[in-house]
Design a protein around this motif. Structure first.
Motif, short mmCIF file in Angstrom:
data_model
loop_
_atom_site.label_atom_id
_atom_site.label_comp_id
_atom_site.label_asym_id
_atom_site.label_seq_id
_atom_site.Cartn_x
_atom_site.Cartn_y
_atom_site.Cartn_z
N THR A 251 -1.81 -5.59 -4.81
CA THR A 251 -2.98 -5.57 -5.68
C THR A 251 -4.26 -5.66 -4.85
N TRP A 252 -4.27 -6.55 -3.89
CA TRP A 252 -5.44 -6.71 -2.99
C TRP A 252 -5.73 -5.41 -2.25
N LEU A 253 -4.70 -4.76 -1.74
CA LEU A 253 -4.88 -3.52 -1.00
C LEU A 253 -5.41 -2.40 -1.90
N VAL A 254 -4.79 -2.23 -3.06
CA VAL A 254 -5.20 -1.14 -3.95
C VAL A 254 -6.63 -1.34 -4.44
N GLU A 255 -6.99 -2.57 -4.75
CA GLU A 255 -8.37 -2.83 -5.19
C GLU A 255 -9.38 -2.39 -4.13
N ARG A 256 -9.05 -2.61 -2.87
CA ARG A 256 -9.96 -2.24 -1.79
C ARG A 256 -9.90 -0.76 -1.47
N MET A 257 -8.76 -0.14 -1.69
CA MET A 257 -8.67 1.31 -1.53
C MET A 257 -9.47 2.02 -2.61
N ASN A 258 -9.61 1.38 -3.76
CA ASN A 258 -10.35 1.98 -4.87
C ASN A 258 -11.86 1.84 -4.74
N ILE A 259 -12.35 0.98 -3.81
CA ILE A 259 -13.80 0.74 -3.75
C ILE A 259 -14.58 2.01 -3.40
N PRO A 260 -14.29 2.76 -2.33
CA PRO A 260 -13.41 2.46 -1.21
C PRO A 260 -14.20 1.79 -0.08
N ILE A 261 -13.47 1.21 0.89
CA ILE A 261 -14.12 0.70 2.08
C ILE A 261 -13.61 1.50 3.27
N PRO A 262 -14.34 1.53 4.39
CA PRO A 262 -13.89 2.29 5.55
C PRO A 262 -12.48 1.89 5.98
N LEU A 263 -11.67 2.87 6.30
CA LEU A 263 -10.28 2.59 6.66
C LEU A 263 -10.14 1.60 7.82
N PRO A 264 -10.95 1.69 8.89
CA PRO A 264 -10.81 0.70 9.97
C PRO A 264 -11.00 -0.73 9.50
N VAL A 265 -11.93 -0.91 8.54
CA VAL A 265 -12.17 -2.25 8.01
C VAL A 265 -10.96 -2.72 7.21
N LEU A 266 -10.41 -1.85 6.38
CA LEU A 266 -9.26 -2.22 5.56
C LEU A 266 -8.05 -2.54 6.43
N LEU A 267 -7.79 -1.69 7.42
CA LEU A 267 -6.63 -1.92 8.29
C LEU A 267 -6.76 -3.24 9.04
N ALA A 268 -7.96 -3.53 9.53
CA ALA A 268 -8.17 -4.78 10.27
C ALA A 268 -8.00 -5.99 9.35
N ALA A 269 -8.55 -5.91 8.14
CA ALA A 269 -8.47 -7.03 7.20
C ALA A 269 -7.03 -7.27 6.75
N ALA A 270 -6.26 -6.19 6.64
CA ALA A 270 -4.87 -6.31 6.19
C ALA A 270 -3.91 -6.62 7.33
N GLY A 271 -4.39 -6.56 8.56
CA GLY A 271 -3.50 -6.79 9.70
C GLY A 271 -2.55 -5.64 9.96
N LEU A 272 -2.98 -4.42 9.65
CA LEU A 272 -2.15 -3.23 9.83
C LEU A 272 -2.63 -2.42 11.03
N ASP A 273 -1.70 -1.73 11.68
CA ASP A 273 -2.09 -0.89 12.81
C ASP A 273 -1.86 0.59 12.53
N SER A 274 -1.47 0.93 11.29
CA SER A 274 -1.30 2.34 10.92
C SER A 274 -1.47 2.48 9.42
N LEU A 275 -1.60 3.72 8.97
CA LEU A 275 -1.76 4.00 7.54
C LEU A 275 -0.43 4.08 6.81
N HIS A 276 0.68 3.99 7.54
CA HIS A 276 1.99 4.19 6.93
C HIS A 276 2.24 3.22 5.78
N ALA A 277 1.87 1.94 5.98
CA ALA A 277 2.14 0.93 4.95
C ALA A 277 1.35 1.18 3.67
N LEU A 278 0.27 1.97 3.76
CA LEU A 278 -0.56 2.22 2.58
C LEU A 278 -0.04 3.40 1.76
#
Length: 301
Positions: A251-278
């Motif tokens: 839910t947290w991820l989708v809400e931020r993907m819907n804003i949207p925010i820059p991908l580097p910011v989202l990946l860093a905040a989520a602790g992800l190193d690739s887009l695969h998990a999204l």
């Protein structure tokens, strides 16, 4: 096949393994699996529920492990880190074991269906409101505070179970403007700013915890069950969706993907190193009209 079963040991060798090993091997051998793959599946599922039952204080007894109520409890709360499909496979293996070893008449009710997509489906706004009210309506202060803190850390910070368990009071810093900043430990170390609706809940929990654990500060034996045990103890309301930390993070991820925010910011905040998990969350991201898309694409520098 008997030799393979007798030599089986789980890869992670949990401390409880030595207490349950003989009963696990004996029970699977009695089921007489015909292939190595099937034997491995049965051994894995039975080991998982045996260790879970041991952590609950139950003796090493396959009849107790495979009782329908125990299997349902394990499927709901005993393996939160795996996907719904894996949980469904565990339950199918355990049900097959029960039938093969003890017969179809071991008492119990009809299994509850597990939806394969449930773990990644974000909660709706109504779901979140219902969950918050449900948490606040629990019978004890421990349950009320604990469940609302889980919601705050999952929906407000995007943390999963393994990131919540080791958090301590000093890991939360409250800034002058009231923002709560959480220092996440572990393999995905990072700082995350809690979203405004949940920052007070996190700040108050940090004050209560002092230098102890943020979540369930009086519980010193930390494991994956530190979260699931509290959720399982909570009074259920069939009108409210089950609290699953994976769904909170989704839910947290989708809400931020819907804003949207820059991908580097989202990946860093989520602790992800690739887009695969999204990628699995894309079906839940809101679409935009053709006119909006035209405007965005045209106005990009």
């Amino acid at each position: 096949m008997e030799r393979r079963i007798a030599q089986y040991r789980p890869s992670n060798r949990p401390p409880a393994w030595e207490r349950v090993a003989d009963e696990v091997r004996t029970t699977v051998a009695r089921a007489t699996p015909t292939t190595t793959h099937r034997a491995r599946d049965l051994l894995t599922a039975l080991t998982r529920i045996a260790v879970y039952a041991d952590q609950q204080g139950h003796p090493a007894d396959a009849r107790r492990w495979l009782a329908p109520a125990m299997v349902e409890r394990f499927a709901a709360a005993g393996c939160p880190e795996v996907s719904e499909a894996t949980r469904a496979n565990y339950r199918a293996c355990l049900t097959a074991l029960r039938t093969a070893v003890f017969g179809p008449d071991l008492p119990g009710g009809r299994p509850i269906p597990l939806a394969a997509s449930d773990a990644s489906a974000p909660y709706s706004r109504n779901d979140i409101a219902d969950l918050w009210a449900w948490a606040g309506g629990q019978s004890t202060a421990e349950l009320r505070r604990g469940l609302r803190l889980l919601l705050a850390l999952g929906l407000g910070c995007g943390l999963d179970t393994t990131e919540i368990i080791p958090l301590q009071g000093p890991d939360v810093r409250v800034l002058d403007d009231g923002a709560s900043v959480v220092a996440v430990r572990g393999s995905r170390t990072r700082l995350i700013i809690c979203s405004r609706p949940y920052e007070r809940t996190v700040a108050e929990a940090a004050t209560r915890a002092d230098t102890g654990y943020l979540f369930r500060s009086g519980c010193f034996a930390r494991s994956s069950n530190t979260v699931t045990d509290l959720v399982y103890r909570a009074g259920r309301d069939t009108r409210v969706p089950r609290l699953v930390m994976g769904r909170c993070r989704a839910t947290w991820l989708v809400e931020r993907m819907n804003i949207p925010i820059p991908l580097p910011v989202l990946l860093a905040a989520a602790g992800l190193d690739s887009l695969h998990a999204l990628s699995r969350l894309l079906p839940h991201v809101k679409g935009i009209s053709a006119e909006q898309a035209r405007t965005v694409l045209r106005e990009m520098p």
